[in-house]
Design an enzyme around this catalytic site. Sequence first.
Site, short mmCIF file in Angstrom:
data_model
loop_
_atom_site.label_atom_id
_atom_site.label_comp_id
_atom_site.label_asym_id
_atom_site.label_seq_id
_atom_site.Cartn_x
_atom_site.Cartn_y
_atom_site.Cartn_z
N THR A 175 0.84 -1.19 0.00
CA THR A 175 0.00 0.00 0.00
C THR A 175 0.88 1.24 0.00
O THR A 175 1.91 1.28 0.67
CB THR A 175 -0.96 0.01 1.20
OG1 THR A 175 -1.72 1.22 1.19
CG2 THR A 175 -0.21 -0.10 2.53
N GLU A 319 -5.82 -1.82 3.46
CA GLU A 319 -5.69 -2.70 4.61
C GLU A 319 -6.98 -3.45 4.94
O GLU A 319 -6.96 -4.36 5.79
CB GLU A 319 -5.26 -1.89 5.84
CG GLU A 319 -3.86 -1.32 5.76
CD GLU A 319 -3.78 0.01 5.01
OE1 GLU A 319 -2.72 0.65 5.05
OE2 GLU A 319 -4.78 0.42 4.36
N LYS A 411 -6.66 22.84 10.42
CA LYS A 411 -7.02 23.54 11.65
C LYS A 411 -6.55 24.99 11.54
O LYS A 411 -5.35 25.27 11.57
CB LYS A 411 -6.41 22.87 12.88
CG LYS A 411 -7.00 23.41 14.19
CD LYS A 411 -6.57 22.60 15.39
CE LYS A 411 -7.32 23.06 16.64
NZ LYS A 411 -6.93 22.27 17.84
N TRP A 416 -11.70 23.52 12.94
CA TRP A 416 -11.41 22.46 11.97
C TRP A 416 -12.16 22.73 10.67
O TRP A 416 -13.33 23.08 10.67
CB TRP A 416 -11.82 21.10 12.52
CG TRP A 416 -11.01 20.64 13.68
CD1 TRP A 416 -11.38 20.62 14.98
CD2 TRP A 416 -9.67 20.15 13.64
NE1 TRP A 416 -10.36 20.14 15.77
CE2 TRP A 416 -9.30 19.84 14.97
CE3 TRP A 416 -8.75 19.93 12.61
CZ2 TRP A 416 -8.05 19.32 15.30
CZ3 TRP A 416 -7.50 19.42 12.95
CH2 TRP A 416 -7.16 19.12 14.26
#
Length: 533
Positions: A175, A319, A411, A416
């Site tokens: 990956t 995964e 941020k 956020w």
Amino acid sequence: MVNIAGREAYSYPLLIGQLLASVKQYRTTEIVSAGRRFSYVALRERIHRLASLLRSLGVQAGDTVAVMDWDSHRYLECYFAIPMMGAVLQTVNVRLSRDVIGFTLRQAGAKLLLCHAEFEPVVEDLRDALPDLEHVVRLIDGDEPGTYEALLAAALPEFPFSDFDENAIATTFHTTGTTGDPKQVFFTHRQIVLHTLAASATLANQPDGQGLRRSDVYMPMTPLFHVHAWGLPYIATMLGLKQVYPGRYDPGTLLALKKQEGVTFSHGVPTLLRMVLDAASESLAPWTMLVGGSALSPDLAREAARKGIVTVCGYGMSETGPILSIGRSGPEDTIDSKCRAGFPIPLVHMRTEPDGRGELQVRAPWVTQGYAAQDASDALWEDGWLHTQDIAEIDPDGGVRIVDRIKDVIKTGGEWVSSIEIEALLMSHPAVSEAAVIAIPSKKWGERPKAFVVGSPGTAAPPPQELRAFLAQFATGGHISPYAVPDEIVFRDSLPRTSVGKIDKRLLRQNAESEPNAVLSTRIATQGDIHGP
């Protein structure tokens, strides 16, 4: 065998070969690839011949056999023959650099490589650095002596496949998308079979036009080297669908095959969907496309619908084998809810930490148990849950919304900001076809969003001030925070991609950090402080 009251019951191992149990009934169904057409009966024989060929070249149970090929019938045969003989299938990402390909082959310990002629120069350069590699089988579309088809034709038509532990490793790949070397993941036979059953059960129970049926014609638009092509080749084979393998992806070829072969179901990342839509000049209905890899914007979903493609969102990771959730929608659902990451498929548990909005953590019987490196595995499986590194929200109805990647969330001024949300809004502008938003350092605010956009074909690029004003109206309306309006908007002809077609934000961040103060592309500066006093 298990002895019960004097009787021996068959202890049925969940092996990939069991997915072929019903193929003899699919006598009129075709596999179409590289100018060839053959039945499932022929597919079964070819799988046996490939195993016989590999055994004659010294491949034994536990050995790793690597494949470097575009999407083809050859790859489909490798999906079955290699793990069915107890060996390990390594799917090599051919879009990686030469040195990284060499790293993956060395770490996996590949003993034999089936290699498309296009990649021979790469392998020749690497050969001295691959001490475990004993044989290379050449893959071409023709029947030249010494190549795949000729060797297969000369191999024995029956191979003595036998049962073994369902927890044996079946596949491995690497990956990418993080810093440092790629991480090697593993999947067992049991994991792949369970993933196949759960995903196929979900797709079979979708609303009309949003799932997969035996009458569908399947064509992958996710490379077979990427997470088992999302597991769909195993599903399509188990269900006996007509399968069409397009080779190297080209929008013109994909559209021609769709028309010629009657393709009705595909899957891919938004980038490839975008390319297909740009190349299409007529309606593409009926065509259902499972979209994943990155967020599907509402604007792209609407455009696909106008051209006859029904988009269904899915979510997963390398995964996780990969499918964890698949979307479904009814006529009452908004386009926003249709673009969610979907609902967990059977046997999948999801939670966010902290509860409400936070990192998405999952459990499922097919997610990888770890990487080759133990320290990375410990971080992946902290507290017994697989940590996805995605920020998510789980709606009251169970639908999952991916808000952002942890590394991509911004941020700014203590608030956020979701890069995914800003990208979707930018792409709702008629002059924008693609967008990527990253965080750049700010002495005053900590971080600030910066946007990169690609204009729509045939449309003049608007002044960046116009796009910034376009976003500001959403802030005025309360849809987004004023903090979220980027200070800079950069127009580019294209955006960098990872090896699996996602926008490469890591490279964008690197370029932004090294970019001199002189402007490389059209941009605008902040008109005062948008954060307020």
